[in-house]
Design a protein around this motif. Structure first.
Motif, mmCIF file in Angstrom:
data_model
loop_
_atom_site.group_PDB
_atom_site.id
_atom_site.type_symbol
_atom_site.label_atom_id
_atom_site.label_comp_id
_atom_site.label_asym_id
_atom_site.label_seq_id
_atom_site.Cartn_x
_atom_site.Cartn_y
_atom_site.Cartn_z
ATOM 1 N N ALA A 94 -31.712 -40.334 57.635
ATOM 2 C CA ALA A 94 -32.425 -39.936 58.855
ATOM 3 C C ALA A 94 -32.556 -41.128 59.794
ATOM 4 N N ASP A 95 -32.924 -42.272 59.249
ATOM 5 C CA ASP A 95 -33.105 -43.468 60.064
ATOM 6 C C ASP A 95 -31.779 -43.919 60.672
ATOM 7 N N ARG A 96 -30.720 -43.903 59.872
ATOM 8 C CA ARG A 96 -29.398 -44.319 60.347
ATOM 9 C C ARG A 96 -28.905 -43.419 61.482
ATOM 10 N N HIS A 97 -29.312 -42.155 61.474
ATOM 11 C CA HIS A 97 -28.916 -41.215 62.528
ATOM 12 C C HIS A 97 -29.902 -41.190 63.703
ATOM 13 N N PRO A 139 -41.617 -49.417 55.284
ATOM 14 C CA PRO A 139 -41.472 -50.671 56.043
ATOM 15 C C PRO A 139 -40.061 -50.921 56.592
ATOM 16 N N GLY A 140 -39.038 -50.332 55.988
ATOM 17 C CA GLY A 140 -37.671 -50.539 56.451
ATOM 18 C C GLY A 140 -37.198 -49.553 57.497
ATOM 19 N N LEU A 141 -38.035 -48.577 57.844
ATOM 20 C CA LEU A 141 -37.625 -47.553 58.809
ATOM 21 C C LEU A 141 -37.726 -48.070 60.236
ATOM 22 N N THR A 142 -36.730 -47.716 61.064
ATOM 23 C CA THR A 142 -36.748 -48.150 62.456
ATOM 24 C C THR A 142 -36.909 -46.990 63.439
#
Length: 175
Positions: free
Chosen positions: A105-108, A143-146
Motif C-alpha cells: 500500500a505504501d509503495r503504491h 514508523p516506516g510508512l510514508t
C-alpha cells in the motif's frame, strides 16, 4: 513525523468505500472462495478473478496487489494467511501478511488500507492470538510508512471486534 491512525470497526470488508485498498484473506490461487475472499470477489465482479489469474499462486505470508474493479476501492491487496498448525511458523507468516500488505500500500502511494482478521476463518487461527500478532505487526510497520495514514481493522462479529480492540489497547506504540 506524520501520524498514522489505527482503528477497529465492525463491518463488511467488501463495503469500505472510504478506503483506498482493502485486504483479501485469499487462497493460494487468489480465486473466489468462502468468507472474506467470496465476499470481495462477489462485490468486485468477474474482472477481479481474471486479473488475479496472472498473480497466482502465492505462498503463506505473501501479498500481491490488484485493481479494485467494481469495488469502491482503487485496489485489493491479497494475502495468503497461514493455516494454523500447518503452515509454520504461523505467527511469523501471519505477521508477514500485515507487513507485506502495508508495504505494498505504501509503495503504491495509498493513504488508507482495511484489513479483515486474516486466517481466523477456515484457516483456524485462534482470534486472540491472531489479534495480538496483527496488532504487533502493524505497530512495528507504522514508523516506516510514508503514505499510509489510516489502517482500519474490519471485524465481522462483535466478539472479534472486542478481541481486536483489547489487543489494540494493550499494545504500546512501537511494539
Amino acid at each position: 513525523m506524520t501520524q498514522v491512525s489505527i482503528e477497529s470497526v465492525r463491518g463488511n470488508i467488501a463495503n469500505q468505500p472510504d478506503i483506498d485498498a482493502i485486504v483479501n484473506a485469499a487462497n493460494a490461487r487468489l480465486m473466489p472462495g468462502s468468507g472474506v475472499a467470496g465476499a470481495i470477489h462477489s462485490a468486485a465482479g468477474p474482472g477481479l478473478a481474471q486479473e488475479c489469474r496472472r498473480l497466482a499462486p502465492i505462498e503463506p505470508g505473501q501479498a500481491v496487489i490488484s485493481g479494485g474493479h467494481d469495488l469502491p476501492n482503487s485496489h485489493v491487496i491479497h494475502c495468503l494467511g497461514p493455516v494454523y498448525g500447518v503452515d509454520t511458523p504461523s505467527d511469523e507468516l501471519l505477521a508477514d501478511c500485515y507487513r507485506n500488505a502495508l508495504e505494498l500500500a505504501d509503495r503504491h502511494g495509498l493513504s488508507s488500507i482495511a484489513f479483515p482478521a486474516i486466517s481466523t476463518g477456515v484457516f483456524g487461527y485462534p482470534i486472540d492470538e491472531a489479534a495480538r500478532v496483527a496488532v504487533n505487526a502493524i505497530r512495528k510497520a507504522v514508523p516506516g510508512l510514508t503514505s499510509v495514514r489510516l489502517i482500519r481493522l474490519v471485524l465481522f462479529s462483535e466478539d472479534d471486534l472486542r478481541v481486536f480492540r483489547a489487543a489494540l489497547a494493550s499494545a504500546s506504540p512501537g511494539t
